[in-house]
Design an enzyme around this catalytic site. Structure first.
Site, PDB file in Angstrom:
ATOM      1  N   GLY A   3       0.836  -1.193   0.000  1.00 51.73           N
ATOM      2  CA  GLY A   3       0.000   0.000   0.000  1.00 51.73           C
ATOM      3  C   GLY A   3       0.865   1.234   0.000  1.00 51.73           C
ATOM      4  N   GLY A   4       0.225   2.364  -0.050  1.00 51.57           N
ATOM      5  CA  GLY A   4       0.934   3.630  -0.035  1.00 51.57           C
ATOM      6  C   GLY A   4       1.433   3.972   1.356  1.00 51.57           C
ATOM      7  N   ALA A   5       2.154   5.088   1.438  1.00 58.86           N
ATOM      8  CA  ALA A   5       2.644   5.564   2.726  1.00 58.86           C
ATOM      9  C   ALA A   5       1.469   5.877   3.641  1.00 58.86           C
ATOM     10  CB  ALA A   5       3.504   6.817   2.520  1.00 58.86           C
ATOM     11  N   LYS A   9      -0.909  -0.441   6.265  1.00 57.97           N
ATOM     12  CA  LYS A   9      -0.454  -1.800   5.928  1.00 57.97           C
ATOM     13  C   LYS A   9       0.273  -2.481   7.089  1.00 57.97           C
ATOM     14  CE  LYS A   9       3.317   0.234   3.313  1.00 57.97           C
ATOM     15  NZ  LYS A   9       2.943   1.580   3.732  1.00 57.97           N
ATOM     16  N   SER A  10       1.111  -1.762   7.818  1.00 59.63           N
ATOM     17  CA  SER A  10       1.809  -2.367   8.963  1.00 59.63           C
ATOM     18  C   SER A  10       0.821  -2.743  10.052  1.00 59.63           C
ATOM     19  CB  SER A  10       2.854  -1.401   9.534  1.00 59.63           C
ATOM     20  OG  SER A  10       3.876  -1.173   8.598  1.00 59.63           O
ATOM     21  N   ALA A  31      12.625  -6.161  11.527  1.00 59.39           N
ATOM     22  CA  ALA A  31      12.581  -4.716  11.315  1.00 59.39           C
ATOM     23  C   ALA A  31      13.783  -4.331  10.458  1.00 59.39           C
ATOM     24  CB  ALA A  31      12.608  -3.989  12.655  1.00 59.39           C
ATOM     25  N   THR A  32      13.520  -3.723   9.313  1.00 61.17           N
ATOM     26  CA  THR A  32      14.598  -3.455   8.355  1.00 61.17           C
ATOM     27  C   THR A  32      15.165  -2.044   8.430  1.00 61.17           C
ATOM     28  OG1 THR A  32      13.057  -2.788   6.616  1.00 61.17           O
ATOM     29  CG2 THR A  32      13.635  -5.144   6.746  1.00 61.17           C
ATOM     30  N   HIS A  47       7.049   2.430  15.811  1.00 58.99           N
ATOM     31  CA  HIS A  47       6.800   1.028  15.435  1.00 58.99           C
ATOM     32  C   HIS A  47       7.100   0.082  16.601  1.00 58.99           C
ATOM     33  CE1 HIS A  47       5.665   0.705  11.164  1.00 58.99           C
ATOM     34  NE2 HIS A  47       6.242   1.887  11.044  1.00 58.99           N
ATOM     35  N   GLU A  59      16.496  -7.017  14.104  1.00 59.26           N
ATOM     36  CA  GLU A  59      16.787  -5.840  13.285  1.00 59.26           C
ATOM     37  C   GLU A  59      17.811  -6.248  12.242  1.00 59.26           C
ATOM     38  OE1 GLU A  59      17.671  -2.524  15.827  1.00 59.26           O
ATOM     39  OE2 GLU A  59      15.758  -2.723  16.870  1.00 59.26           O
TER      40      GLU A  59
END
Length: 185
Positions: A3-5, A9-10, A31-32, A47, A59
């Protein structure tokens, strides 16, 4: 989840996992993001606060074969990766730390995309080999304006093609808009 910003989605991915998990060892959250500035630090903090404290957080944005050695990962049934487009950004800048993206040639762009695709495939393959349900959160970057700078266009194109490759391997693809999920595959 794509999805967009700020599309939700998260949040949707996290709600979905909470519905599926049966105990606290069921979920690993990859977590990237890398804390690069104040804004990113705040996003990471938000987050972290929103995510379930029962979940084990890793991470990491590359070298996913190393997860085969981690006990918490081996125990988990579900893996959330948030966010693929942040992972792509990290890999782009790691691969070419000293290059001017305004003058990068097509051969270098193709090599960069293959490098990123290799890391993405490694993640998917590790989860598949170990029978993990994998949820990937990614931004749909193709709905907006054409970026004014070449770096933005390169990123948009690579992210779009990587999203397509992930979707082709996925059993299900959910588009999230305004917090509303729509199953598209």
């Amino acid at each position: 989840m794509i999805g967009g910003a700020r599309s939700g989605k998260s949040s949707y991915a996290e709600r979905r996992i909470k519905e599926l998990q049966s105990n606290q060892n069921d979920v690993v959250y990859i977590a990237t993001a890398i804390p690069t500035d104040g804004d990113m630090n705040e996003r990471i903090k938000r987050h972290q606060e929103e995510r379930s404290s029962d979940w084990h957080t890793v991470e990491q944005y590359k070298q996913f074969n190393k997860l085969k050695m981690e006990g918490k990962f081996l125990q988990a049934k579900y893996v959330i990766v948030d966010c693929m487009t942040v992972m792509i950004t990290n890999l782009m800048f790691e691969r070419y730390t000293d290059i001017d993206f305004e003058t990068i040639n097509n051969e270098q762009i193709n090599e960069l995309e293959l490098f990123i695709e290799k890391e993405v495939n490694e993640l998917i393959d590790v989860c598949k080999q170990l029978e993990k349900s994998l949820l990937i959160v990614s931004n749909e970057v193709g709905y907006g304006l054409v970026p004014a700078y070449r770096l933005g266009r390169i990123f948009r194109d690579i992210a779009g093609r990587i999203n397509q490759k992930i979707a082709s391997r996925a059993e299900e693809v959910i588009l999230v808009t305004a917090g509303i999920p729509l199953r598209i595959k």
